[in-house]
Design a protein around this motif. Sequence first.
Motif, short mmCIF file in Angstrom:
data_model
loop_
_atom_site.label_atom_id
_atom_site.label_comp_id
_atom_site.label_asym_id
_atom_site.label_seq_id
_atom_site.Cartn_x
_atom_site.Cartn_y
_atom_site.Cartn_z
N THR A 121 0.83 -1.20 0.00
CA THR A 121 0.00 0.00 0.00
C THR A 121 0.87 1.26 0.00
O THR A 121 0.58 2.24 -0.71
N ASP A 135 -5.82 2.23 1.13
CA ASP A 135 -6.53 1.70 2.30
C ASP A 135 -7.65 2.67 2.62
O ASP A 135 -7.43 3.75 3.15
N THR A 181 -4.05 -3.91 5.20
CA THR A 181 -5.09 -3.90 4.18
C THR A 181 -5.98 -5.12 4.41
O THR A 181 -5.47 -6.22 4.69
N ASP A 213 -4.78 -2.73 -5.25
CA ASP A 213 -3.90 -3.06 -4.13
C ASP A 213 -4.56 -4.14 -3.28
O ASP A 213 -5.70 -3.98 -2.84
N VAL A 214 -3.85 -5.23 -3.07
CA VAL A 214 -4.46 -6.38 -2.40
C VAL A 214 -3.91 -6.54 -0.99
O VAL A 214 -2.80 -6.09 -0.69
MG LIG Z 1 -1.70 -2.91 2.16
#
Ligand SMILES: [Mg+2]
Length: 647
Positions: free
Chosen positions: A17, A29, A40, A64-65
């Motif tokens: 992130t 986030d 996250t 973004d995972v």
């Molecule tokens: Mg993250």
Amino acid sequence: MKSIVIGTAGHIDHGKTALVKALTGIDADRLQEEKRRGITIDLGFAHMELPGANGETLRLGFVDVPGHERFVRNMLAGVGGIDLVLLVIAADESIKPQTREHFDILRLLGVRRGITVLTKSDAVDAETLDVVRLEVEEFLRGTFLETPASPIVAVSSLTGAGIEELKRALATAAAGVEVRDSRALPRLPIDRVFTMKGFGTVVTGTLISGTIRKDEELEIFPTANKVRVRGVQVHGHSADVAVAGQRTALNLAGVSTEELVRGMTLAPPQTFVTTERAEVKLRLLPSAPRGLKNRARAHFHCNTMETVVEVVLHDAKQVAPGSETLARLKLPAPALLLPGDRFILRQFSPVVTIGGGVVLDAMPFVGPRKSKSHGEENRTPFVPMMEILESGSPAAILSLRTTRRGKRGLSLAEAVAETGWPRETIAKLAAALVNEKLLVRFQDRMFAEAELGQAEKSLLHTVSVFHERDPLRPGMAKGELQDDMTRLFSMAGELFEAALSSLAKQKKLEIAADLVRLPGRGAVMKDEEAESKRNIEDAFAAAGLKVPALHEVLAGLKVDKARAQKLVTLLLRERTLVKVSDELVFHRATLDHLRQQIAACKTSAPKIDVARFKELTGVSRKYAIPLLEYLDRERVTRRVGDFREIL
Ligand SMILES: [Mg+2]
Ligand SMILES: Nc1nc2c(ncn2[C@@H]2O[C@H](COP(=O)(O)OP(=O)(O)OP(=O)(O)O)[C@@H](O)[C@H]2O)c(=O)[nH]1
């Protein structure tokens, strides 16, 4: 302008992130809980523009995972449509479990490009960084992220070191990404649903193929709801269209947020059909804790969808870790799947990623009903069939999908639903295959070339059998002939018509006023025959229940005995006359009248005996007994001792 979607991947806390923020300035986030816990949980999104290698502007959308092992399922909903991955590995921790698991997932999903980013370079000395780099190089050897084809870039999101170098690497990698086909049929797997004040229902997702326009109508799968696209947003700005490879937000009219969840798909209306089973090729990771048994259940992730499937293996009791097999997946509820869709399987319990694969056929084929003489010769055995579906040319695939349908054929619309290819593509392929004499096309339906000849044979055979059975009838009703073809061969109407008119053109069949006959056969009845037939009918109609003996009637006719017998057979088949016993034949109208008479008696007396029957009808015992037995058979009466109950 080229649009591509980039996903992050990597272990928890490795700086995914922070990296996205260092690149785009956007904090992906977005949930309160994420900010509070500093991790996250669900997918986050960001975007940026970058000057591309050849002067064009690149529009990069980021997904973004989460790295946490408990949120791998959210990660799986995000990586489905990505073009390129940033595999994030913290320099101070090197490779950790979710580095491996995420990387396995990327490979199983067939992600082909990416950059490995060593984050937190500020937290380690140069020597450590070199050691980690070597470790990582080793880890990536032989994979799609192998160096030097795919670079490893060390960065610090804290100091900004390496970020410019990473942007250059991104521009280079993005240049190599193939542009997704914007003319393909659109599919948007939904990853987020929310309400926006003043707008209403909004969904987001990565547009994996095609184009979506403002004001267009779409269908939601699997619920089949129809919605209208009130507005399109790409990277936070209103747009008229979204094209494949873009992070897309749609403002939808005609649906509330309660009717939508992650995992549903938006696609053109009335184009696709959902399925509860799919033929797939699947591979088990070498790291899978154990083999996968036939009929085992597993968590199934495809695009943004997740469910539990039963894995039915073909001819094997189990798949071993590290090996590959064909299987049929059974889904608990209908879902939209198309050939080429990649999926991930996770062990039912404990939940870990064990493998994945690709959908080969989302409409597992159920062939025409088995018939000894027809339909079987065109069947391709299962394994070669799956091989063609997996890696055959589009023409070979269309040809197979058509051929295996036998006389049912494959319509253009069905071909679209089975393949996901646009109608024009299929029409072009079909035209080429027709040219090569592999397929024939009648109206909108395609058939294997051999089917026409076979259909003609079947028609001729059925009509000649008809003539043998009914030599005195002028021909077979076209509708009856078609019903036979549908029942016996699942023959499509288009093929039936084509075969019929081809036979007419070849003068092998004659068609007159909806009757089909062999030329010169089933000639119209001669006048004297028609007259005799009328005479027989009249004699029985006039006789009522006191019918004459058949031989007496026949003796008085103009035609010879053999012909007369045929006329009687014809009248019996038409049900103008009805045989009640070996000796007795009645006109149908007489028997219908008798039934009514008996039924009318019921109110005054529910039971009837032979004496009463004789009295009622005026017939002798010789006639009464066979008639009552006939009524028993027809369930007008039921014999109880000496009486008959009227039903
Ligand atoms: Mg993250
Ligand atoms: N020193 C240093 N710290 C960093 C760097 N990048 C991230 N961090 C810190 O590492 C922690 C985790 O960073 P995140 O970006 O949230 O990590 P993540 O990979 O997104 O974590 P999950 O999403 O939960 O998997 C945060 O406290 C960041 O400030 C870096 O380059 N240098």
